[in-house]
Design a protein around this motif. Structure first.
Motif, PDB file in Angstrom:
ATOM      1  N   PHE A 190      68.792  14.153  57.057  1.00  0.00           N
ATOM      2  CA  PHE A 190      69.259  14.447  58.408  1.00  0.00           C
ATOM      3  C   PHE A 190      69.536  15.941  58.528  1.00  0.00           C
ATOM      4  CE2 PHE A 190      72.925  15.101  61.255  1.00  0.00           C
ATOM      5  CZ  PHE A 190      72.326  14.713  62.442  1.00  0.00           C
ATOM      6  N   TYR A 191      69.043  16.529  59.601  1.00  0.00           N
ATOM      7  CA  TYR A 191      69.214  17.963  59.774  1.00  0.00           C
ATOM      8  C   TYR A 191      69.709  18.240  61.186  1.00  0.00           C
ATOM      9  CZ  TYR A 191      68.010  22.925  59.764  1.00  0.00           C
ATOM     10  OH  TYR A 191      68.043  24.280  59.817  1.00  0.00           O
ATOM     11  N   SER A 192      70.877  18.891  61.291  1.00  0.00           N
ATOM     12  CA  SER A 192      71.406  19.161  62.646  1.00  0.00           C
ATOM     13  C   SER A 192      71.077  20.610  63.039  1.00  0.00           C
ATOM     14  CB  SER A 192      72.919  18.928  62.662  1.00  0.00           C
ATOM     15  OG  SER A 192      73.551  19.847  61.828  1.00  0.00           O
ATOM     16  N   TRP A 193      70.467  20.733  64.161  1.00  0.00           N
ATOM     17  CA  TRP A 193      69.972  22.022  64.640  1.00  0.00           C
ATOM     18  C   TRP A 193      71.041  22.600  65.570  1.00  0.00           C
ATOM     19  CZ3 TRP A 193      65.712  24.763  63.423  1.00  0.00           C
ATOM     20  CH2 TRP A 193      65.351  25.814  64.282  1.00  0.00           C
ATOM     21  N   LEU A 194      71.829  23.526  65.032  1.00  0.00           N
ATOM     22  CA  LEU A 194      72.968  24.028  65.803  1.00  0.00           C
ATOM     23  C   LEU A 194      72.725  25.400  66.409  1.00  0.00           C
ATOM     24  CD1 LEU A 194      75.877  23.065  63.376  1.00  0.00           C
ATOM     25  CD2 LEU A 194      75.348  21.993  65.554  1.00  0.00           C
ATOM     26  N   VAL A 195      71.781  26.134  65.848  1.00  0.00           N
ATOM     27  CA  VAL A 195      71.644  27.545  66.233  1.00  0.00           C
ATOM     28  C   VAL A 195      70.477  27.730  67.204  1.00  0.00           C
ATOM     29  CG1 VAL A 195      71.309  29.883  65.338  1.00  0.00           C
ATOM     30  CG2 VAL A 195      72.530  28.186  63.989  1.00  0.00           C
ATOM     31  N   THR A 196      70.790  28.364  68.346  1.00  0.00           N
ATOM     32  CA  THR A 196      69.718  28.723  69.279  1.00  0.00           C
ATOM     33  C   THR A 196      69.435  30.217  69.125  1.00  0.00           C
ATOM     34  OG1 THR A 196      71.268  29.331  70.998  1.00  0.00           O
ATOM     35  CG2 THR A 196      70.575  27.021  70.949  1.00  0.00           C
ATOM     36  N   ARG A 197      68.346  30.682  69.756  1.00  0.00           N
ATOM     37  CA  ARG A 197      68.015  32.101  69.623  1.00  0.00           C
ATOM     38  C   ARG A 197      69.157  32.980  70.167  1.00  0.00           C
ATOM     39  NH1 ARG A 197      62.420  34.146  71.916  1.00  0.00           N
ATOM     40  NH2 ARG A 197      61.664  32.763  70.302  1.00  0.00           N
ATOM     41  N   GLY A 198      69.690  32.569  71.316  1.00  0.00           N
ATOM     42  CA  GLY A 198      70.775  33.349  71.939  1.00  0.00           C
ATOM     43  C   GLY A 198      72.025  33.374  71.074  1.00  0.00           C
ATOM     44  N   SER A 199      72.406  32.171  70.583  1.00  0.00           N
ATOM     45  CA  SER A 199      73.630  32.125  69.769  1.00  0.00           C
ATOM     46  C   SER A 199      73.411  32.844  68.436  1.00  0.00           C
ATOM     47  CB  SER A 199      74.083  30.687  69.533  1.00  0.00           C
ATOM     48  OG  SER A 199      73.154  30.012  68.736  1.00  0.00           O
ATOM     49  N   PHE A 200      72.168  32.800  67.949  1.00  0.00           N
ATOM     50  CA  PHE A 200      71.857  33.473  66.685  1.00  0.00           C
ATOM     51  C   PHE A 200      72.067  34.985  66.821  1.00  0.00           C
ATOM     52  CE2 PHE A 200      68.826  35.898  64.137  1.00  0.00           C
ATOM     53  CZ  PHE A 200      69.211  35.514  62.860  1.00  0.00           C
ATOM     54  N   LEU A 201      71.492  35.573  67.881  1.00  0.00           N
ATOM     55  CA  LEU A 201      71.591  37.030  68.052  1.00  0.00           C
ATOM     56  C   LEU A 201      73.032  37.472  68.268  1.00  0.00           C
ATOM     57  CD1 LEU A 201      68.428  37.747  70.220  1.00  0.00           C
ATOM     58  CD2 LEU A 201      68.789  38.327  67.811  1.00  0.00           C
ATOM     59  N   ALA A 202      73.748  36.724  69.140  1.00  0.00           N
ATOM     60  CA  ALA A 202      75.159  37.072  69.382  1.00  0.00           C
ATOM     61  C   ALA A 202      75.975  36.879  68.105  1.00  0.00           C
ATOM     62  CB  ALA A 202      75.727  36.206  70.498  1.00  0.00           C
ATOM     63  N   GLY A 203      75.717  35.777  67.413  1.00  0.00           N
ATOM     64  CA  GLY A 203      76.429  35.490  66.164  1.00  0.00           C
ATOM     65  C   GLY A 203      76.164  36.553  65.118  1.00  0.00           C
ATOM     66  N   PHE A 204      74.903  36.992  65.031  1.00  0.00           N
ATOM     67  CA  PHE A 204      74.547  38.011  64.040  1.00  0.00           C
ATOM     68  C   PHE A 204      75.311  39.312  64.329  1.00  0.00           C
ATOM     69  CE2 PHE A 204      72.178  41.511  62.271  1.00  0.00           C
ATOM     70  CZ  PHE A 204      71.784  41.040  61.022  1.00  0.00           C
ATOM     71  N   ALA A 205      75.287  39.709  65.600  1.00  0.00           N
ATOM     72  CA  ALA A 205      75.948  40.971  65.978  1.00  0.00           C
ATOM     73  C   ALA A 205      77.444  40.900  65.719  1.00  0.00           C
ATOM     74  CB  ALA A 205      75.668  41.284  67.445  1.00  0.00           C
ATOM     75  N   VAL A 206      78.070  39.808  66.166  1.00  0.00           N
ATOM     76  CA  VAL A 206      79.528  39.701  65.985  1.00  0.00           C
ATOM     77  C   VAL A 206      79.878  39.575  64.498  1.00  0.00           C
ATOM     78  CG1 VAL A 206      81.568  38.288  66.460  1.00  0.00           C
ATOM     79  CG2 VAL A 206      79.936  38.765  68.283  1.00  0.00           C
ATOM     80  N   SER A 207      79.083  38.752  63.775  1.00  0.00           N
ATOM     81  CA  SER A 207      79.340  38.604  62.331  1.00  0.00           C
ATOM     82  C   SER A 207      79.262  39.962  61.646  1.00  0.00           C
ATOM     83  CB  SER A 207      78.305  37.685  61.673  1.00  0.00           C
ATOM     84  OG  SER A 207      78.317  36.455  62.281  1.00  0.00           O
ATOM     85  N   TYR A 208      78.220  40.731  61.999  1.00  0.00           N
ATOM     86  CA  TYR A 208      78.031  42.054  61.377  1.00  0.00           C
ATOM     87  C   TYR A 208      79.251  42.931  61.635  1.00  0.00           C
ATOM     88  CZ  TYR A 208      76.318  46.786  60.672  1.00  0.00           C
ATOM     89  OH  TYR A 208      76.201  48.091  60.272  1.00  0.00           O
ATOM     90  N   ILE A 209      79.686  42.938  62.883  1.00  0.00           N
ATOM     91  CA  ILE A 209      80.817  43.819  63.231  1.00  0.00           C
ATOM     92  C   ILE A 209      82.105  43.347  62.566  1.00  0.00           C
ATOM     93  CG2 ILE A 209      82.243  44.614  65.174  1.00  0.00           C
ATOM     94  CD1 ILE A 209      79.537  44.690  66.759  1.00  0.00           C
ATOM     95  N   VAL A 210      82.296  42.028  62.498  1.00  0.00           N
ATOM     96  CA  VAL A 210      83.500  41.498  61.831  1.00  0.00           C
ATOM     97  C   VAL A 210      83.478  41.871  60.344  1.00  0.00           C
ATOM     98  CG1 VAL A 210      84.683  39.373  61.106  1.00  0.00           C
ATOM     99  CG2 VAL A 210      83.888  39.605  63.451  1.00  0.00           C
ATOM    100  N   ILE A 211      82.315  41.681  59.705  1.00  0.00           N
ATOM    101  CA  ILE A 211      82.227  41.982  58.263  1.00  0.00           C
ATOM    102  C   ILE A 211      82.446  43.481  58.022  1.00  0.00           C
ATOM    103  CG2 ILE A 211      80.703  41.993  56.244  1.00  0.00           C
ATOM    104  CD1 ILE A 211      79.399  39.451  57.425  1.00  0.00           C
ATOM    105  N   VAL A 212      81.851  44.303  58.885  1.00  0.00           N
ATOM    106  CA  VAL A 212      82.037  45.753  58.740  1.00  0.00           C
ATOM    107  C   VAL A 212      83.523  46.098  58.871  1.00  0.00           C
ATOM    108  CG1 VAL A 212      81.629  47.987  59.864  1.00  0.00           C
ATOM    109  CG2 VAL A 212      79.723  46.461  59.419  1.00  0.00           C
ATOM    110  N   ALA A 213      84.201  45.484  59.845  1.00  0.00           N
ATOM    111  CA  ALA A 213      85.621  45.773  60.058  1.00  0.00           C
ATOM    112  C   ALA A 213      86.454  45.334  58.852  1.00  0.00           C
ATOM    113  CB  ALA A 213      86.117  45.078  61.330  1.00  0.00           C
ATOM    114  N   VAL A 214      86.163  44.139  58.317  1.00  0.00           N
ATOM    115  CA  VAL A 214      86.915  43.657  57.145  1.00  0.00           C
ATOM    116  C   VAL A 214      86.642  44.557  55.933  1.00  0.00           C
ATOM    117  CG1 VAL A 214      87.095  41.735  55.492  1.00  0.00           C
ATOM    118  CG2 VAL A 214      87.049  41.282  57.947  1.00  0.00           C
ATOM    119  N   THR A 215      85.377  44.954  55.779  1.00  0.00           N
ATOM    120  CA  THR A 215      85.021  45.837  54.655  1.00  0.00           C
ATOM    121  C   THR A 215      85.706  47.194  54.810  1.00  0.00           C
ATOM    122  OG1 THR A 215      82.878  44.731  54.658  1.00  0.00           O
ATOM    123  CG2 THR A 215      83.047  46.696  53.318  1.00  0.00           C
TER     124      THR A 215
END
Lengths: 297, 235
Positions: free
Chosen positions: B131-156
């Motif tokens: 069973f495979y649940s498909w949670l990520v859309t293109r839009g959520s992926f791009l926004a998630g990538f950008a926010v994740s990157y900025i959060v990780i940069v801030a924590v680092t």
């Protein structure tokens, strides 16, 4: 031009004064021996010159500029000591870094010398023996051909054969590429042939800065009957004294005239020159006596 | 001109040094992410569409602060100062690492994510028991990538700033941090005030606003971390 100018240099670590008001000028293109006992402040002085440490008081000028955080001056300085190159890196990486850092670094010669000393460049620096590490650091420092080369204990861990070879290498490279080299070492006798000037420091203070010829003739040993030499003791600056029954050995600063020397010789006093090593040891001798005095108490 | 040339040489040499250092670090990251993704596939009969991304991000949160603790330590800096370098270049190279490493690590986890999708599609086509649940859309992926990157940069950046101060002023930083932690634990008023301050910054903003706030905080952290590095002695 002066390569180094120090003015009233003081460096404190907490309450301890590692350097205590050193003023000194070193001319360009000289090999200078920096001599002193353990803890005299030699390493602190070299690290201050290399821009690692900031003077607490006073000033340091290297080629007319403050070396602390000054990349223009730092590019002209190399410091070799036993704390360099503690990475887990291959020697090749460090050699590449040296070639990137110093335009005048002779990479081909460095590889040739490492091959000659049987140091494989694919080895990690951590896996080298102390002597090999010293050889590697020396090769990097010498071949960087920096106008100010600082060598802190460059013979640490080296056997006699390597020490001799390193002396020859240093001299040869210096003749071909003249620069200011400051060598700090305990093996004064082995470096005596290289040094043009001697800077002696003790407890962070400058004792003297002289040419090697001046140090070689700086002091004399007078050996003879106590009754004759005790008379001299009050008139001379004595830096060494040892009693052996009726005999006495005095180390005195050489301010004796030719006539005085002749008179002493005629009264049976044996006169000999004090070597550079003995001058340095006696000038920095602790007042409370030697280790044998401690043991005999 | 001479000064610029010296600076350029020093920068090249320093970056080369960090490149060789972080090759090993990257291999460790790659090993961990590969191991975790494979384990998930082998031991679980299901996978969510974001497990590689989650694993990648959690790894970033763990490994990058460790890397920051290492690069700001006195022994590491002593190694860098074996060759001509000044404190500005050291701080600049650290900032470059803080910006680049999360990007490389997140991009790597995205590659793993693509491999994960491919493997899941293959498994679904060949097995009825997956069973495979498909949670990520293109839009959520791009926004998630950008926010994740900025959060990780801030924590680092936060961990870089902390360790830059810590190694230079161990006693003061330990006392301040300890007092702060104890106050958070034992004084509920202080804790609530602190959490409400954090809430004002981070709760429910749009991804753009959150990125802007985190970006500003990161710049402040860079400035704060630069101070002890600029003043430090190499010991």
């Amino acid at each position: 031009m002066n390569a180094v100018i120090l003015q009233d240099l003081v460096k404190r670590f907490g309450k301890k004064k590692a350097l205590d008001g050193i003023s000194l000028e070193l001319q360009e293109n000289r090999i200078v021996g920096l001599i002193g006992r353990n803890g005299a402040g030699k390493t602190t002085l070299l690290r201050t010159l290399a821009g690692f440490l900031r003077p607490t008081v006073g000033s340091v000028l290297v080629f007319g500029q403050n070396p602390f955080d000054n990349i223009r001056v730092l590019s002209d300085i190399v410091l070799m000591d036993d704390e360099r190159y503690t990475d887990n890196s291959d020697l090749r990486v460090l050699i590449d870094r040296a070639a990137l850092s110093w335009s005048q670094f002779d990479k081909a010669m460095a590889l040739k010398l490492l091959d000659y000393f049987n140091i494989p460049v694919k080895t990690k620096i951590k896996k080298l023996s102390k002597g090999m590490k010293t050889l590697f650091s020396l090769v990097i420092a010498l071949l960087s051909r920096c106008p100010l080369t600082l060598l802190d204990e460059p013979t640490l861990g080296l056997d006699a054969a390597h020490r001799k070879e390193i002396s020859s290498l240093l001299l040869k490279d210096y003749v071909n590429y003249p620069r200011t080299i400051i060598v700090s070492s305990h093996l004064i006798s082995e470096l005596e042939g290289l040094m043009e000037q001697v800077v002696l420091i003790d407890n962070g203070r400058l004792v003297f800065h002289k040419t090697i010829e001046d140090v070689q003739s700086y002091a004399l040993y007078l050996t003879g009957r106590r009754s004759i030499l005790e008379e001299q003791e009050g008139r001379r600056r004595v830096i060494y004294k040892e009693s052996m029954g009726e005999m006495l050995v005095l180390g005195v600063v050489n301010d004796l005239s030719a006539e005085e020397l002749r008179r002493l010789e005629s009264s049976g006093i044996e006169i000999s020159a004090m070597g550079v090593q003995d001058v340095c040891v006696n000038m920095t001798r602790q007042d409370e006596g030697g280790v044998l005095d401690v043991v005999s108490k | 001109m001479l000064s610029q040339n010296s600076r350029l040489r020093a920068m090249k040499s320093l970056l080369y040094s960090y490149y060789t250092d972080f090759t090993t670090f990257y291999c460790i990251y790659l090993g961990i992410i590969t191991g975790l993704c494979l384990t998930k596939f082998i031991f679980s009969s299901s996978a969510s569409g974001s497990s590689a991304l989650t694993v990648g991000m959690v790894n970033c949160f763990i490994l990058l602060p460790i890397a920051m603790a290492a690069i700001t330590s006195n022994s590491e800096l002593l190694k860098k100062f074996s060759f001509p370098v000044d404190r500005d270049l050291v701080a600049l190279s650290h900032i470059m690492l803080i910006l680049l490493l999360p990007l490389i690590m997140l991009l790597t986890s995205c590659i793993f994510y693509l491999l994960e999708i491919l493997a899941s599609e293959l498994l679904m086509a060949t097995s009825d028991n997956f069973f495979y649940s498909w949670l990520v859309t293109r839009g959520s992926f791009l926004a998630g990538f950008a926010v994740s990157y900025i959060v990780i940069v801030a924590v680092t950046a936060l961990s870089w700033m902390f360790f830059a101060w810590f190694y230079r002023y161990k006693v003061i930083v330990s006392v301040v941090t300890g007092t702060f932690a104890l106050a958070l634990i034992y004084f509920s008023e202080f804790r609530e005030a602190f959490l409400s301050l954090v809430g004002k910054v981070f709760v429910n903003p749009s991804p753009g606003l959150l990125s802007l706030k985190l970006g500003t905080i990161t710049l402040v952290l860079f400035a704060l971390g630069y101070i002890p590095i600029k003043r430090m002695e190499v010991k």
